[in-house]
Design a protein around this motif. Structure first.
Motif, PDB file in Angstrom:
ATOM      1  N   THR A 194       0.812  -1.251   0.025  1.00 23.70           N
ATOM      2  CA  THR A 194       0.112   0.051  -0.022  1.00 23.70           C
ATOM      3  C   THR A 194       0.897   1.225  -0.030  1.00 23.70           C
ATOM      4  O   THR A 194       0.193   2.435  -0.130  1.00 23.70           O
ATOM      5  N   ILE A 195       2.190   1.055   0.068  1.00 26.95           N
ATOM      6  CA  ILE A 195       3.038   2.288   0.218  1.00 26.95           C
ATOM      7  C   ILE A 195       3.676   2.664  -1.191  1.00 26.95           C
ATOM      8  O   ILE A 195       4.570   1.635  -1.574  1.00 26.95           O
ATOM      9  N   PRO A 196       3.232   3.562  -2.060  1.00 29.17           N
ATOM     10  CA  PRO A 196       4.128   3.799  -3.109  1.00 29.17           C
ATOM     11  C   PRO A 196       5.527   4.144  -2.735  1.00 29.17           C
ATOM     12  O   PRO A 196       5.740   5.232  -2.126  1.00 29.17           O
ATOM     13  N   VAL A 197       6.470   3.644  -3.419  1.00 33.54           N
ATOM     14  CA  VAL A 197       7.843   3.977  -3.251  1.00 33.54           C
ATOM     15  C   VAL A 197       8.644   4.548  -4.523  1.00 33.54           C
ATOM     16  O   VAL A 197       9.646   5.071  -4.460  1.00 33.54           O
ATOM     17  N   LYS A 198       8.184   3.939  -5.705  1.00 34.60           N
ATOM     18  CA  LYS A 198       8.851   4.345  -7.147  1.00 34.60           C
ATOM     19  C   LYS A 198       7.781   4.644  -7.965  1.00 34.60           C
ATOM     20  O   LYS A 198       6.861   4.042  -8.218  1.00 34.60           O
ATOM     21  N   ALA A 199       8.176   5.797  -8.900  1.00 39.96           N
ATOM     22  CA  ALA A 199       7.357   6.090 -10.200  1.00 39.96           C
ATOM     23  C   ALA A 199       8.230   6.082 -11.418  1.00 39.96           C
ATOM     24  O   ALA A 199       9.083   6.838 -11.383  1.00 39.96           O
ATOM     25  N   PHE A 200       7.755   5.574 -12.403  1.00 40.90           N
ATOM     26  CA  PHE A 200       8.624   5.536 -13.735  1.00 40.90           C
ATOM     27  C   PHE A 200       7.616   5.870 -14.849  1.00 40.90           C
ATOM     28  O   PHE A 200       6.440   5.338 -15.069  1.00 40.90           O
TER      29      PHE A 200
END
Length: 463
Positions: A323-329
């Protein structure tokens, strides 16, 4: 008168000993000795073919007062050696000679070993290596006639093979010759990178490992060493590749087995905790949900929003759920007519370089399902400076044949930090790129011939 009679008797005795018949001046008739051996030959010379049989008695045509088997014969004839020979026959005081000529009028018979004979450019071709069968009654010399062909260059050739016997008779055959450049370059081993696994997990030591050779299409690969998945610690595995010319290379990888410890990811500022049902998790600001239940030994879930060409990586919260976003590409999904599949998948195979369906090469490829993969922008060759730069500048828009493309630094992050078997969700959300938004993709100056062949996020980027 008495003296004259004595002389006549002496002459008669000599004549009688010679065995002739005569009516002499002396009034005597002397008859031939009926027991004297007599024989004739039916020819005084002949020629025979080398290797044929020769019996000197075959040429005795008339025999009297002697058994032909008791005729003394001096026979020096050797039918395997060309030349002229004198054969002498003798019986009593009868002596005759026969000239025998041994000649060779037949060319050698020989065959070439079947198939194609392979040699290196610096290797000498020996005639005897090409001969399968060879026969002749005399000594044979086998020579090679290159007919002006340059056998120091790789290629396929017809080589003239000439067999000449002692009489100068010749037979010609042709051998199929393949000349290759001698292989002195060892194979390359790709995909040997250090890995971390959790205690109890198994690792396929061949997964993602590839061996390439510039000549040998099937180089061998052996593995030395082992690891204990039940015992935390560091283990070294050695890969040894060998080609058909015995050129050898090796590479080592470190396998670290760690105890299973759940370490919650720190929640980014502004991202509120999710309190709903994780089996129907909807990211903050999103409208499409999926099951975010955590998987043992898999720290991340990778979500691909086709509608926004965005990848968001989720880590585990304090409850072990994604549930925790850590990276976005920023990414490129399939263009119209080649849409990327949707759904939830468990990733499988990995390849540091992978040959793609369009004839290009992708780096750090991870199989999603079937022919759909995560991978870098394509390369024209299996070389870091041959990037499809026009395709790179399409990042953030639909451009692929169905795979999910990423710049090199982003795909490497997935390859390095998301273990084999991680879950990926591919969905459409036209309202939100994701909780971390959509990063601005890098761009390449396509007019610069020196730099445009490189992914600018490549750690080896030289400019």
């Amino acid at each position: 008168m008495e003296e004259k009679k004595k002389i006549n008797k002496a002459i008669i005795a000599v004549i009688a000993s010679l065995g002739v018949i005569t009516a002499g001046l002396f009034g005597y008739v002397i008859y031939m000795d009926a027991t004297k051996p007599v024989f004739n030959l039916n020819t005084d010379s002949l020629s025979i073919e080398a290797g044929d049989g020769f019996d000197p008695l075959d040429y005795v045509s008339f025999v009297k007062n002697v058994d032909e088997k008791t005729i003394d014969i001096d026979n020096p004839v050797q039918t395997g050696i060309l030349g002229e020979y004198q054969v002498y026959y003798g019986a009593g005081q009868e002596i005759k000679a026969l000239k025998v000529t041994v000649e060779d009028t037949k060319a050698p018979t020989f065959t070439i070993k079947p198939g194609t004979h392979e040699y290196y450019t610096d290797e000498k071709i020996a005639p005897e290596d090409l001969i399968y069968t060879l026969s002749d009654e005399t000594d044979v010399d086998v020579s090679l006639d290159y007919e002006g062909q340059n056998f120091t260059e790789p290629g396929d050739y017809k080589l003239k093979v000439v067999a000449s016997d002692a009489a100068g008779n010749e037979t010609v055959r042709f051998a199929n010759i393949k000349i290759s450049k001698k292989d002195t370059t060892p194979p390359e081993i790709w995909g040997v990178i250090d890995v971390v696994i959790v205690e109890g997990d198994s690792l396929d030591l061949m997964n993602g490992i590839q061996v390439f050779d510039d000549i040998d299409e099937n180089p061998s690969l052996e593995i030395e060493g082992e690891y204990d998945k039940e015992k935390p610690g560091e283990y070294r595995i050695k890969y040894i590749a060998k080609d058909a010319s015995d050129n050898e290379s090796s590479a080592e990888r470190l396998i670290r087995v760690e105890p299973e410890i759940i370490v919650p990811v720190e929640r980014p500022a502004g991202i509120e905790p999710f309190t709903g049902d994780v089996t129907n998790y909807i990211p903050q600001g999103g409208s499409v949900g999926w099951d975010a239940t955590g998987i043992r030994k898999q720290p991340y879930l990778v979500a691909v929003n086709r509608a926004m060409n965005t990848v968001t990586v989720y880590g585990k919260d304090e409850n072990g759920n994604y549930t925790i976003p850590v990276k976005a590409f920023a990414c490129s999904v399939g263009r119209e007519g080649h849409e990327t599949i949707t759904g939830t998948y468990k990733t499988t195979d990995r390849f540091p370089w992978c040959y793609m369906v369009d004839g290009t090469w992708g780096r750090y490829a991870i199989r999603i399902s079937g022919g759909y993969m995560f991978h870098s922008i394509g390369y024209y060759e299996r070389k870091e400076d041959t990037l499809e730069y026009d395709e790179f500048n399409k990042l953030g828009t639909p451009a692929s044949l169905g795979c999910v493309r990423l710049c090199l630094s982003d795909i490497y992050w997935l390859y390095a930090y998301c273990p084999t078997g991680f879950r990926t969700v591919i969905y459409d959300d036209y309202e939100s790129a994701g909780p971390l938004g959509k990063p601005t993709p890098p761009m390449i100056d396509t007019s610069n011939e020196f730099t445009r062949g490189w992914d600018p996020t490549d750690p080896e980027y030289p400019y």
